[in-house]
Design a protein around this motif. Structure first.
Motif, PDB file in Angstrom:
ATOM      1  N   VAL A  36       0.844  -1.201   0.000  1.00  0.00           N
ATOM      2  CA  VAL A  36       0.000   0.000   0.000  1.00  0.00           C
ATOM      3  C   VAL A  36       0.884   1.258   0.000  1.00  0.00           C
ATOM      4  O   VAL A  36       0.642   2.197  -0.762  1.00  0.00           O
ATOM      5  N   ALA A  37       1.932   1.266   0.817  1.00  0.00           N
ATOM      6  CA  ALA A  37       2.834   2.413   0.871  1.00  0.00           C
ATOM      7  C   ALA A  37       3.532   2.623  -0.473  1.00  0.00           C
ATOM      8  O   ALA A  37       3.657   3.764  -0.940  1.00  0.00           O
ATOM      9  N   ARG A  38       3.961   1.540  -1.113  1.00  0.00           N
ATOM     10  CA  ARG A  38       4.597   1.652  -2.436  1.00  0.00           C
ATOM     11  C   ARG A  38       3.605   2.180  -3.471  1.00  0.00           C
ATOM     12  O   ARG A  38       3.962   2.998  -4.321  1.00  0.00           O
ATOM     13  N   ASP A  39       2.360   1.711  -3.391  1.00  0.00           N
ATOM     14  CA  ASP A  39       1.340   2.179  -4.334  1.00  0.00           C
ATOM     15  C   ASP A  39       1.083   3.674  -4.176  1.00  0.00           C
ATOM     16  O   ASP A  39       0.940   4.400  -5.163  1.00  0.00           O
ATOM     17  N   ILE A  40       1.026   4.135  -2.932  1.00  0.00           N
ATOM     18  CA  ILE A  40       0.830   5.571  -2.677  1.00  0.00           C
ATOM     19  C   ILE A  40       2.010   6.348  -3.255  1.00  0.00           C
ATOM     20  O   ILE A  40       1.833   7.363  -3.929  1.00  0.00           O
ATOM     21  N   ALA A  41       3.233   5.867  -3.012  1.00  0.00           N
ATOM     22  CA  ALA A  41       4.431   6.556  -3.491  1.00  0.00           C
ATOM     23  C   ALA A  41       4.501   6.598  -5.010  1.00  0.00           C
ATOM     24  O   ALA A  41       5.081   7.523  -5.579  1.00  0.00           O
ATOM     25  N   ASP A  45       0.837  12.239  -8.196  1.00  0.00           N
ATOM     26  CA  ASP A  45       0.344  13.379  -7.419  1.00  0.00           C
ATOM     27  C   ASP A  45       0.676  13.272  -5.935  1.00  0.00           C
ATOM     28  O   ASP A  45       0.283  14.129  -5.140  1.00  0.00           O
ATOM     29  N   CYS A  46       1.392  12.230  -5.552  1.00  0.00           N
ATOM     30  CA  CYS A  46       1.733  12.000  -4.141  1.00  0.00           C
ATOM     31  C   CYS A  46       2.698  13.077  -3.651  1.00  0.00           C
ATOM     32  O   CYS A  46       3.706  13.369  -4.293  1.00  0.00           O
ATOM     33  N   ASP A  47       2.383  13.661  -2.502  1.00  0.00           N
ATOM     34  CA  ASP A  47       3.279  14.619  -1.853  1.00  0.00           C
ATOM     35  C   ASP A  47       4.222  13.816  -0.961  1.00  0.00           C
ATOM     36  O   ASP A  47       3.895  13.481   0.167  1.00  0.00           O
ATOM     37  N   ARG A  48       5.382  13.489  -1.490  1.00  0.00           N
ATOM     38  CA  ARG A  48       6.314  12.612  -0.782  1.00  0.00           C
ATOM     39  C   ARG A  48       6.971  13.288   0.423  1.00  0.00           C
ATOM     40  O   ARG A  48       7.636  12.642   1.210  1.00  0.00           O
ATOM     41  N   ASP A  49       6.791  14.586   0.564  1.00  0.00           N
ATOM     42  CA  ASP A  49       7.342  15.310   1.711  1.00  0.00           C
ATOM     43  C   ASP A  49       6.317  15.481   2.825  1.00  0.00           C
ATOM     44  O   ASP A  49       6.573  16.172   3.799  1.00  0.00           O
ATOM     45  N   ALA A  50       5.168  14.841   2.685  1.00  0.00           N
ATOM     46  CA  ALA A  50       4.084  15.020   3.652  1.00  0.00           C
ATOM     47  C   ALA A  50       4.228  14.120   4.883  1.00  0.00           C
ATOM     48  O   ALA A  50       3.458  14.243   5.822  1.00  0.00           O
ATOM     49  N   GLY A  51       5.204  13.215   4.873  1.00  0.00           N
ATOM     50  CA  GLY A  51       5.373  12.314   6.011  1.00  0.00           C
ATOM     51  C   GLY A  51       4.264  11.283   6.113  1.00  0.00           C
ATOM     52  O   GLY A  51       3.858  10.913   7.211  1.00  0.00           O
ATOM     53  N   VAL A  69       5.911   6.260   3.469  1.00  0.00           N
ATOM     54  CA  VAL A  69       5.838   6.443   2.023  1.00  0.00           C
ATOM     55  C   VAL A  69       7.084   7.208   1.596  1.00  0.00           C
ATOM     56  O   VAL A  69       7.313   8.330   2.035  1.00  0.00           O
ATOM     57  N   LYS A  70       7.896   6.565   0.757  1.00  0.00           N
ATOM     58  CA  LYS A  70       9.173   7.136   0.329  1.00  0.00           C
ATOM     59  C   LYS A  70       9.146   7.409  -1.168  1.00  0.00           C
ATOM     60  O   LYS A  70       8.438   6.741  -1.909  1.00  0.00           O
ATOM     61  N   PRO A  71       9.973   8.366  -1.598  1.00  0.00           N
ATOM     62  CA  PRO A  71      10.051   8.654  -3.045  1.00  0.00           C
ATOM     63  C   PRO A  71      10.653   7.486  -3.810  1.00  0.00           C
ATOM     64  O   PRO A  71      11.308   6.653  -3.302  1.00  0.00           O
TER      65      PRO A  71
END
Length: 71
Positions: A36-41, A45-51, A69-71
């Motif tokens: 799920v975390a990889r899918d979000i990343a 449009d994912c804000d990867r700096d949002a923590g 969630v990492k870039p």
């Protein structure tokens, strides 16, 4: 089979998971949370700096993993 939940923390707010998913072990649920975390990343449009963090919680409410969630 046990039910696991995957709430998401994003910009200080929690997106609850009231339905969850059934898995045969903690390990399978942890793997799913990582996916799920990889899918979000992977969302452009994912804000990867949002923590953003995907949390894995078992049916008793115990947190068993966190996936950032990492870039």
């Amino acid at each position: 089979m046990q039910r696991y939940f995957f709430p998401i923390l994003h910009k200080g707010e929690t997106q609850a998971d009231d339905v969850g998913e059934l898995f045969g072990s903690d390990e399978l649920a942890v793997q799913y949370g990582a996916r799920v975390a990889r899918d979000i990343a992977s969302d452009p449009d994912c804000d990867r700096d949002a923590g953003t963090v995907v949390i894995v919680v078992d049916a008793t409410g115990a947190e068993i993993a966190r996936h950032v969630v990492k870039p």
